[in-house]
Design a protein around this motif. Structure first.
Motif, mmCIF file in Angstrom:
data_model
loop_
_atom_site.group_PDB
_atom_site.id
_atom_site.type_symbol
_atom_site.label_atom_id
_atom_site.label_comp_id
_atom_site.label_asym_id
_atom_site.label_seq_id
_atom_site.Cartn_x
_atom_site.Cartn_y
_atom_site.Cartn_z
ATOM 1 N N ALA B 204 -22.706 16.521 -21.446
ATOM 2 C CA ALA B 204 -21.531 16.782 -22.291
ATOM 3 C C ALA B 204 -20.936 15.474 -22.794
ATOM 4 O O ALA B 204 -20.560 15.359 -23.968
ATOM 5 C CB ALA B 204 -20.486 17.578 -21.509
ATOM 6 N N LEU B 207 -23.355 13.850 -25.371
ATOM 7 C CA LEU B 207 -23.328 14.616 -26.625
ATOM 8 C C LEU B 207 -22.053 14.323 -27.419
ATOM 9 O O LEU B 207 -22.106 14.060 -28.629
ATOM 10 C CB LEU B 207 -23.421 16.116 -26.310
ATOM 11 C CG LEU B 207 -23.342 17.059 -27.510
ATOM 12 C CD1 LEU B 207 -24.547 16.893 -28.418
ATOM 13 C CD2 LEU B 207 -23.231 18.520 -27.043
ATOM 14 N N MET B 208 -20.914 14.337 -26.734
ATOM 15 C CA MET B 208 -19.645 14.087 -27.437
ATOM 16 C C MET B 208 -19.617 12.673 -28.015
ATOM 17 O O MET B 208 -19.166 12.466 -29.156
ATOM 18 C CB MET B 208 -18.486 14.295 -26.458
ATOM 19 C CG MET B 208 -17.111 14.207 -27.093
ATOM 20 S SD MET B 208 -16.662 15.657 -28.080
ATOM 21 C CE MET B 208 -17.105 15.156 -29.748
ATOM 22 N N VAL B 211 -22.093 12.623 -31.129
ATOM 23 C CA VAL B 211 -21.600 13.403 -32.272
ATOM 24 C C VAL B 211 -20.379 12.717 -32.888
ATOM 25 O O VAL B 211 -20.304 12.547 -34.105
ATOM 26 C CB VAL B 211 -21.261 14.849 -31.849
ATOM 27 C CG1 VAL B 211 -20.564 15.589 -32.990
ATOM 28 C CG2 VAL B 211 -22.527 15.587 -31.432
ATOM 29 N N ALA B 223 -15.840 20.892 -36.750
ATOM 30 C CA ALA B 223 -16.624 21.428 -35.628
ATOM 31 C C ALA B 223 -16.151 22.818 -35.216
ATOM 32 O O ALA B 223 -14.961 23.112 -35.234
ATOM 33 C CB ALA B 223 -16.524 20.482 -34.441
ATOM 34 N N GLY B 224 -17.093 23.649 -34.859
ATOM 35 C CA GLY B 224 -16.800 25.014 -34.439
ATOM 36 C C GLY B 224 -16.627 25.138 -32.937
ATOM 37 O O GLY B 224 -16.699 24.151 -32.210
ATOM 38 N N PRO B 225 -16.413 26.349 -32.462
ATOM 39 C CA PRO B 225 -16.222 26.574 -31.026
ATOM 40 C C PRO B 225 -17.452 26.202 -30.201
ATOM 41 O O PRO B 225 -17.328 25.903 -29.013
ATOM 42 C CB PRO B 225 -15.922 28.075 -30.933
ATOM 43 C CG PRO B 225 -16.356 28.661 -32.239
ATOM 44 C CD PRO B 225 -16.285 27.577 -33.255
ATOM 45 N N GLY B 226 -18.636 26.200 -30.820
ATOM 46 C CA GLY B 226 -19.853 25.830 -30.088
ATOM 47 C C GLY B 226 -19.780 24.402 -29.578
ATOM 48 O O GLY B 226 -20.012 24.133 -28.403
ATOM 49 N N LEU B 227 -19.448 23.453 -30.452
ATOM 50 C CA LEU B 227 -19.335 22.058 -30.017
ATOM 51 C C LEU B 227 -18.190 21.915 -29.017
ATOM 52 O O LEU B 227 -18.305 21.190 -28.025
ATOM 53 C CB LEU B 227 -19.103 21.125 -31.213
ATOM 54 C CG LEU B 227 -19.022 19.644 -30.829
ATOM 55 C CD1 LEU B 227 -20.384 19.110 -30.384
ATOM 56 C CD2 LEU B 227 -18.467 18.787 -31.961
ATOM 57 N N ALA B 228 -17.095 22.627 -29.251
ATOM 58 C CA ALA B 228 -15.942 22.534 -28.346
ATOM 59 C C ALA B 228 -16.325 22.988 -26.934
ATOM 60 O O ALA B 228 -15.997 22.325 -25.945
ATOM 61 C CB ALA B 228 -14.776 23.356 -28.890
ATOM 62 N N ASP B 229 -17.039 24.108 -26.820
ATOM 63 C CA ASP B 229 -17.478 24.579 -25.496
ATOM 64 C C ASP B 229 -18.429 23.576 -24.850
ATOM 65 O O ASP B 229 -18.289 23.230 -23.674
ATOM 66 C CB ASP B 229 -18.229 25.911 -25.622
ATOM 67 C CG ASP B 229 -17.288 27.082 -25.863
ATOM 68 O OD1 ASP B 229 -16.080 26.941 -25.574
ATOM 69 O OD2 ASP B 229 -17.768 28.121 -26.338
ATOM 70 N N THR B 230 -19.417 23.139 -25.632
ATOM 71 C CA THR B 230 -20.484 22.314 -25.067
ATOM 72 C C THR B 230 -19.959 20.965 -24.582
ATOM 73 O O THR B 230 -20.566 20.339 -23.713
ATOM 74 C CB THR B 230 -21.609 22.111 -26.115
ATOM 75 O OG1 THR B 230 -21.872 23.361 -26.747
ATOM 76 C CG2 THR B 230 -22.890 21.628 -25.469
ATOM 77 N N THR B 231 -18.851 20.495 -25.153
ATOM 78 C CA THR B 231 -18.335 19.172 -24.789
ATOM 79 C C THR B 231 -17.048 19.245 -23.967
ATOM 80 O O THR B 231 -16.377 18.238 -23.799
ATOM 81 C CB THR B 231 -18.051 18.334 -26.049
ATOM 82 O OG1 THR B 231 -17.081 19.013 -26.860
ATOM 83 C CG2 THR B 231 -19.314 18.111 -26.863
ATOM 84 N N ARG B 232 -16.708 20.416 -23.444
ATOM 85 C CA ARG B 232 -15.431 20.539 -22.707
ATOM 86 C C ARG B 232 -15.360 19.535 -21.550
ATOM 87 O O ARG B 232 -14.323 18.939 -21.284
ATOM 88 C CB ARG B 232 -15.261 21.973 -22.196
ATOM 89 C CG ARG B 232 -13.884 22.210 -21.557
ATOM 90 C CD ARG B 232 -13.403 23.625 -21.776
ATOM 91 N NE ARG B 232 -13.215 23.867 -23.196
ATOM 92 C CZ ARG B 232 -13.547 25.005 -23.818
ATOM 93 N NH1 ARG B 232 -14.068 26.002 -23.157
ATOM 94 N NH2 ARG B 232 -13.348 25.117 -25.123
#
Lengths: 302, 302
Positions: B204, B207-208, B211, B223-232
């Motif tokens: 995570a 990736l953050m 990106v 960015a959509g919720p997908g990136l937000a979840d993946t990088t929490r």
């Protein structure tokens, strides 16, 4: 269709009938959102035979068919199948659709459509589109009228966009669906989305694959919310992603290389920890930016 | 402390006073959870001078100090500082703590404590512990009495665990805090947690970092919720993770190698898509298992 205005630029005319090709999560949500925002518009759905029943069960289409001929009379057509199918449909519509029409799409890569768009006749105008929205579950069953609320919707005009009015028409429509239109060119789109969307997806799937295979089903039950969040995208269906990766492979390869490089830097410095300090520090700052954006958005999301 | 039972095995005696060394998210939540589950137990907190005020502001400790001498009288001590500090504190307590005591910890790697545990005198018993819980924000301010509800709490007995009763005592305590105790050895723990927790964290953050650096602040707002979840997880503080990576570097290196290998397989097959089909298919099946587990847990999580 005939009469006054039949050969006017599509963007100059009001939209009476919208056709949607491919009724999955995005195409289905598009239909529901149009029905809510513009109740007077006629909705035509095209889907392959085996999935027609699910589309009919949505109860939102005025006409449904499995052949592109069902689109007869549409002023605007949205292509919502996997991206390589969209390209094939665009080519076929260019060769067969008899009346002026504005076509857009909802696919996750945009350069793939430029070649088909280049060959379109003058009475067909094309504006690429990409709503940055998704859900944990795919398919028409998961479609929701509010899927695009406060989500960006990227518009990529190209040489087959016959007038600025066509871009404005699509922007106005997606605004009515609750989305926020942004205009960029197809090349820039594919590069930035490789990082914002395609790389997170591939990473989440690769991570879930590796963790599951290495720890097994019993120990996977020990996983905390961290793994659950990080792998949420891993529920995505492979079919869509084969098309996305095949049509944006150069940009995605660059994105994967950048991630692999960062992971290798971490791996080479686990004991000393300087790469950890640097990468975690940078990541924390970018993450804070995402969170401040979410705090602004969230209170208004339905 | 003297009198009858002063030299009995720690696990055979009831717990009257619990000391906690390191009052961050985990140590602070541990204190709040003990106060709720066992209101009669005396709570002693030890924290470095600059953070003592934040710990005092929690209003949960009967005594607070910046020196290990403040732990005098504790029957059970939990070490909740970064893992290398916990190892140093364990060594110091072994050399200085005068009365029988049961020590546990809450760190994310367990082999790191075995050497210090090996040197403990007979009146000090040690059982490693690791609650698989976390939150988006670190620090005592984010502490919650319910942080451990229905979360696994791994217990790793070792040669310094003086009796089975000591394991049972810690298991009983963490059960009272709402957690689910699981016993395993330190070696197995560090291997499985490298995949379940350490790899997702490093992924995570990497990736953050990538990106954010590649797309920049303006496009990151798309960015959509997908990136937000993946990088929490990328909000995690580097300091804790330097310790974790340094003390589990061999297992984490194996985990990173496995992920890098999967990413390289995807990268090498973006156009044909067979690796996508295989890895997404496998990932989807593991993800479904996580989701079925979440559905079982969620209705009862407070």
């Amino acid at each position: 269709m005939g009469g006054v205005g039949a050969h006017a630029p599509p963007g100059a005319r009001p939209i009476h009938a919208i056709g949607i090709v491919g009724i999955g999560l995005i195409g289905g949500s598009f239909a529901l959102a149009v029905r809510r925002a513009r109740p007077g518009v006629r909705l035509i759905g095209v889907e392959r035979e085996p999935a027609l029943e699910r589309a009919a069960a949505m109860g939102v289409f005025d006409r449904l068919g499995s052949d592109l001929a069902a689109l007869h009379g549409a002023d605007l057509i949205a292509l919502s199948a996997p991206v390589r199918q969209n390209a094939a449909v665009l080519t076929e519509l260019g060769a067969t659709f008899p009346t002026p029409v504005l076509i857009t799409d909802t696919g996750s890569t945009k350069r793939v459509l430029l070649e088909a768009a280049h060959a379109l006749p003058a009475h067909v105008s094309f504006v690429g589109g990409h709503p940055l929205a998704g859900a944990a579950r795919a398919g028409a069953e998961a479609a929701r009228a509010d899927l695009f609320q406060r989500r960006p919707w990227l518009l990529t005009p190209c040489e087959a966009t016959r007038s600025l009015a066509d871009v404005e028409l699509v922007a106005s429509l997606v605004s009515d669906l609750g989305a926020e239109p942004h205009v960029m060119d197809a090349e820039a789109h594919d590069h930035v989305i490789a990082f914002l969307s395609h790389l997170p997806q591939l990473t989440a799937s690769a991570l879930m694959h590796v963790v599951g295979n290495r720890v097994g089903a019993r120990d996977l039950t020990l996983a905390g919310p961290g793994l659950a969040d990080t792998t949420r995208l891993a529920a995505s269906p492979p079919a869509i992603w084969r098309d996305i990766c095949a049509t944006n492979s150069d940009a995605i390869a660059l994105a994967l290389d950048a991630l692999i490089d960062a992971l290798q830097r971490l791996r080479g410095d686990l004991t000393a920890g300087e790469a950890i300090e640097e990468i975690f520090g940078s990541a924390g700052r970018w993450r804070a930016l995402i969170e401040s954006g979410q705090r602004i958005r969230e209170p208004e999301v339905s």
